[in-house]
Design a protein around this motif. Structure first.
Motif, PDB file in Angstrom:
ATOM      1  N   LEU A   6      -2.845   7.936  -4.960  1.00 36.28           N
ATOM      2  CA  LEU A   6      -1.664   8.088  -3.931  1.00 36.28           C
ATOM      3  C   LEU A   6      -2.278   9.156  -2.929  1.00 36.28           C
ATOM      4  O   LEU A   6      -2.371  10.345  -3.498  1.00 36.28           O
ATOM      5  N   ASN A   7      -2.391   8.747  -1.781  1.00 34.48           N
ATOM      6  CA  ASN A   7      -2.803   9.613  -0.740  1.00 34.48           C
ATOM      7  C   ASN A   7      -1.850  10.116   0.475  1.00 34.48           C
ATOM      8  O   ASN A   7      -1.036   9.120   0.833  1.00 34.48           O
ATOM      9  N   THR A   8      -1.660  11.330   0.521  1.00 37.36           N
ATOM     10  CA  THR A   8      -0.687  11.839   1.459  1.00 37.36           C
ATOM     11  C   THR A   8      -1.348  12.175   2.551  1.00 37.36           C
ATOM     12  O   THR A   8      -2.144  13.176   2.732  1.00 37.36           O
ATOM     13  N   VAL A   9      -1.176  11.371   3.772  1.00 35.92           N
ATOM     14  CA  VAL A   9      -1.737  11.451   5.005  1.00 35.92           C
ATOM     15  C   VAL A   9      -1.200  12.373   6.076  1.00 35.92           C
ATOM     16  O   VAL A   9       0.163  11.943   6.065  1.00 35.92           O
ATOM     17  N   ALA A  10      -1.618  13.598   6.533  1.00 33.85           N
ATOM     18  CA  ALA A  10      -0.686  14.294   7.231  1.00 33.85           C
ATOM     19  C   ALA A  10      -0.608  13.744   8.722  1.00 33.85           C
ATOM     20  O   ALA A  10      -1.509  13.536   9.333  1.00 33.85           O
ATOM     21  N   LEU A  11       0.756  13.419   9.231  1.00 37.68           N
ATOM     22  CA  LEU A  11       0.811  13.042  10.596  1.00 37.68           C
ATOM     23  C   LEU A  11       0.489  13.903  11.586  1.00 37.68           C
ATOM     24  O   LEU A  11       0.896  15.133  11.485  1.00 37.68           O
ATOM     25  N   PRO A  12       0.023  13.626  12.763  1.00 35.77           N
ATOM     26  CA  PRO A  12      -0.174  14.506  13.882  1.00 35.77           C
ATOM     27  C   PRO A  12       1.179  15.137  14.455  1.00 35.77           C
ATOM     28  O   PRO A  12       2.375  14.457  14.179  1.00 35.77           O
ATOM     29  N   MET A  31       0.787  -1.125  -0.007  1.00 39.20           N
ATOM     30  CA  MET A  31       0.212  -0.024   0.009  1.00 39.20           C
ATOM     31  C   MET A  31       0.854   1.408   0.097  1.00 39.20           C
ATOM     32  O   MET A  31       0.427   2.418   0.545  1.00 39.20           O
ATOM     33  N   GLY A  32       2.065   1.200  -0.621  1.00 42.40           N
ATOM     34  CA  GLY A  32       2.895   2.318  -0.776  1.00 42.40           C
ATOM     35  C   GLY A  32       2.996   3.137  -2.146  1.00 42.40           C
ATOM     36  O   GLY A  32       1.694   2.767  -3.060  1.00 42.40           O
ATOM     37  N   PRO A  33       3.909   3.655  -2.433  1.00 49.16           N
ATOM     38  CA  PRO A  33       3.793   4.146  -3.656  1.00 49.16           C
ATOM     39  C   PRO A  33       4.068   3.643  -4.921  1.00 49.16           C
ATOM     40  O   PRO A  33       4.393   3.983  -5.927  1.00 49.16           O
ATOM     41  N   ARG A  81       2.763   8.295   2.589  1.00 47.14           N
ATOM     42  CA  ARG A  81       2.422   8.259   1.436  1.00 47.14           C
ATOM     43  C   ARG A  81       1.807   6.982   1.122  1.00 47.14           C
ATOM     44  O   ARG A  81       2.373   5.776   1.282  1.00 47.14           O
ATOM     45  N   VAL A  82       0.426   6.912   0.949  1.00 48.06           N
ATOM     46  CA  VAL A  82      -0.367   5.557   1.117  1.00 48.06           C
ATOM     47  C   VAL A  82      -1.059   5.169  -0.407  1.00 48.06           C
ATOM     48  O   VAL A  82      -1.781   5.977  -0.801  1.00 48.06           O
ATOM     49  N   GLY A  83      -0.607   4.177  -0.835  1.00 45.18           N
ATOM     50  CA  GLY A  83      -1.099   4.060  -2.519  1.00 45.18           C
ATOM     51  C   GLY A  83      -2.403   3.206  -2.291  1.00 45.18           C
ATOM     52  O   GLY A  83      -2.633   2.613  -1.422  1.00 45.18           O
ATOM     53  N   CYS A  84      -3.172   3.339  -3.426  1.00 43.58           N
ATOM     54  CA  CYS A  84      -4.389   2.683  -3.335  1.00 43.58           C
ATOM     55  C   CYS A  84      -4.362   2.481  -4.949  1.00 43.58           C
ATOM     56  O   CYS A  84      -5.267   3.047  -5.712  1.00 43.58           O
ATOM     57  N   MET A  85      -3.691   1.321  -5.452  1.00 43.10           N
ATOM     58  CA  MET A  85      -3.490   1.066  -7.053  1.00 43.10           C
ATOM     59  C   MET A  85      -3.756  -0.227  -7.404  1.00 43.10           C
ATOM     60  O   MET A  85      -3.263  -1.245  -6.534  1.00 43.10           O
ATOM     61  N   GLY A  86      -4.388  -0.299  -8.706  1.00 42.68           N
ATOM     62  CA  GLY A  86      -4.406  -1.568  -9.100  1.00 42.68           C
ATOM     63  C   GLY A  86      -5.130  -2.489  -8.160  1.00 42.68           C
ATOM     64  O   GLY A  86      -6.053  -2.472  -7.729  1.00 42.68           O
ATOM     65  N   HIS A  87      -4.392  -3.977  -8.219  1.00 41.32           N
ATOM     66  CA  HIS A  87      -5.113  -5.030  -7.595  1.00 41.32           C
ATOM     67  C   HIS A  87      -4.909  -4.774  -5.944  1.00 41.32           C
ATOM     68  O   HIS A  87      -5.743  -5.379  -5.122  1.00 41.32           O
ATOM     69  N   SER A  88      -4.133  -3.704  -5.440  1.00 46.49           N
ATOM     70  CA  SER A  88      -4.132  -3.295  -4.142  1.00 46.49           C
ATOM     71  C   SER A  88      -5.271  -2.385  -3.716  1.00 46.49           C
ATOM     72  O   SER A  88      -5.654  -2.275  -2.537  1.00 46.49           O
ATOM     73  N   ALA A  89      -6.049  -1.796  -4.621  1.00 45.75           N
ATOM     74  CA  ALA A  89      -7.065  -1.008  -4.389  1.00 45.75           C
ATOM     75  C   ALA A  89      -8.371  -1.975  -4.137  1.00 45.75           C
ATOM     76  O   ALA A  89      -9.184  -2.016  -5.183  1.00 45.75           O
TER      77      ALA A  89
END
Ligand SMILES: Cc1ncc(COP(=O)(O)O)c(C=O)c1O
Length: 390
Positions: free
Chosen positions: A307-313, A17-19, A346-354
């Motif tokens: 590709l989701n960039t999640v802001a960390l606290p 679930m990465g880039p 950076r959290v990917g959501c791509m192809g077969h991983s989505a």
């Protein structure tokens, strides 16, 4: 010399679930274990035709020149840039992410001069800024990154960019590495002259045979160059003889990677390109809802589902989160690059991983890991929101 003792290959079981790379579909893995044929065998020549046809569908183009370049996405990228940049050409390149910088390096190596279009990391290019840069610099080529993997930014208003560039007589090169097969992309309708991509993102095949398509105008520029391209391997006028009518030997195609790509593209055609874009949006939408309901935000001004960039606290160490997700949950995500280093995941959501199961597992694991670090998050609310969306 004694032979080294190396054990059997047993890669760990990861949820990717990465880039990129994303998880490879089992059908693609099976295609890769089928026997080799020669790269000029009539059976392989037929298969090349099929791959080209499937690539045209996936790019939404009628471009005759549509091929997989042997090598990773950077090989397709360098072939587009090196062939379309003649020494002395001016090329506009975006300044809002890591891959715009790579474009700039390739332009310089090809003998071109680089002019930048500015936008902050995390924001898309403003078409008005591209128009102003075209006015000032009168470029020969305008490059842009459709899906910037370093920032999670989707470049919208693509037709506005291409129209401006064409009004100034420039060709348009698009980096579609993280969008092809996952995010709406219409090469012909949007007037893109050259688009390159990779297989290990939304197509979910291993890296090694990377999609590239050129419009007739772009092919004309390649074939009428004064100076030959400095790279022999990536000279598209030579590759055209292998992938075009002649099928003349240029280099030995990575046959197994072409099998993999063919199967990955068959999966795209079976699902339907629009349905596939919709799936990425829905599944990544659940991820976004989940992290937002948990109390986190996305760091991009123009959401890119793949590709989701999640802001960390504040106070949370990104490397600890990344290491724990991998070690305790077997989930791969990545940290930020450049201006965003240390601040985001950076959290990917791509192809077969989505897939829904992946996103639910990730949201649950992320909530646990952050709660363990005393971050102010609500993991249950995150999971409930992701489920609702799915
Ligand atoms: C937007 C973008 N362009 C180009 C590349 C280069 O591709 P590769 O690493 O396959 O050479 C990547 C890789 O992540 C990318 O994300």
């Amino acid at each position: 010399m004694e032979p080294p003792e190396v054990g059997e290959l047993t890669p760990p079981d990861r949820m990717l679930m990465g880039p990129g790379p994303s998880e490879v579909h089992p059908r693609v893995r099976r295609a890769m274990s089928t026997p080799l044929v020669g790269h000029l065998d009539p059976a392989f020549v037929d298969l090349m035709d099929e791959v080209q046809e499937l690539l045209r569908y996936t790019f939404q183009t009628d471009n005759e020149f549509t091929i997989p370049v042997s090598g990773t996405g950077s090989a397709a990228m360098e072939s587009a840039i090196a062939n379309l940049t003649e020494p002395g050409d001016t090329v506009l390149v975006p300044d809002n992410g890591y891959f715009g910088d790579r474009m700039a390096s390739m332009v310089r190596r090809a003998g071109g001069s680089v002019e930048r279009v500015d936008a902050p990391w995390g924001a898309p290019l403003d078409p008005d800024d591209v128009a102003a840069a075209c006015e000032t610099h009168d470029p020969d080529v305008v490059g842009f990154v459709h899906a910037e993997t370093s920032t999670g930014v989707l470049q919208h208003d693509v037709p506005a960019l291409t129209e401006t560039a064409h009004d100034h007589g420039a060709l348009v090169v698009a980096d579609t590495v993280t969008s092809l097969g996952g995010v709406e992309l219409r090469v012909d309708e949007w007037g893109i002259d050259a688009a390159y991509s990779a297989t290990q993102k939304c197509l979910s095949a291993p890296p090694g045979a990377s999609p590239l398509t050129l419009s007739e105008r772009a092919v004309e520029k390649v074939t009428s160059r004064d100076a030959p391209v400095r790279s022999w391997y990536l000279d598209l006028s030579l590759l055209a003889d292998y992938w075009g009518e002649e099928r003349a030997y240029h280099h030995t195609a990575p046959i197994t990677n072409v099998y993999a790509l063919r199967e990955a593209l068959r999966l795209v055609a079976e699902e339907g390109i629009e349905a596939r874009w919709e799936r990425h949006e829905r599944v990544a939408g659940a991820l976004r809802d989940g992290v937002e309901a948990m109390g986190l935000g996305l760091a991009s001004e123009s959401w890119l589902p793949s590709l989701n960039t999640v802001a960390l606290p504040d106070g949370v160490d990104d490397t600890v989160v990344i290491d724990h997700l991998l070690a305790e949950h077997g989930i791969e995500v990545a940290g930020g690059l450049g201006d965003l280093a240390g601040d985001v995941l950076r959290v990917g959501c791509m192809g077969h991983s989505a897939r829904p199961a992946n996103v639910l597992a990730l949201v649950a694991a992320l909530g646990d890991v952050l709660a363990d670090q005393d971050a102010d998050v609500d993991p249950d609310a995150g999971l409930a929101a992701a489920r609702r969306r799915l």
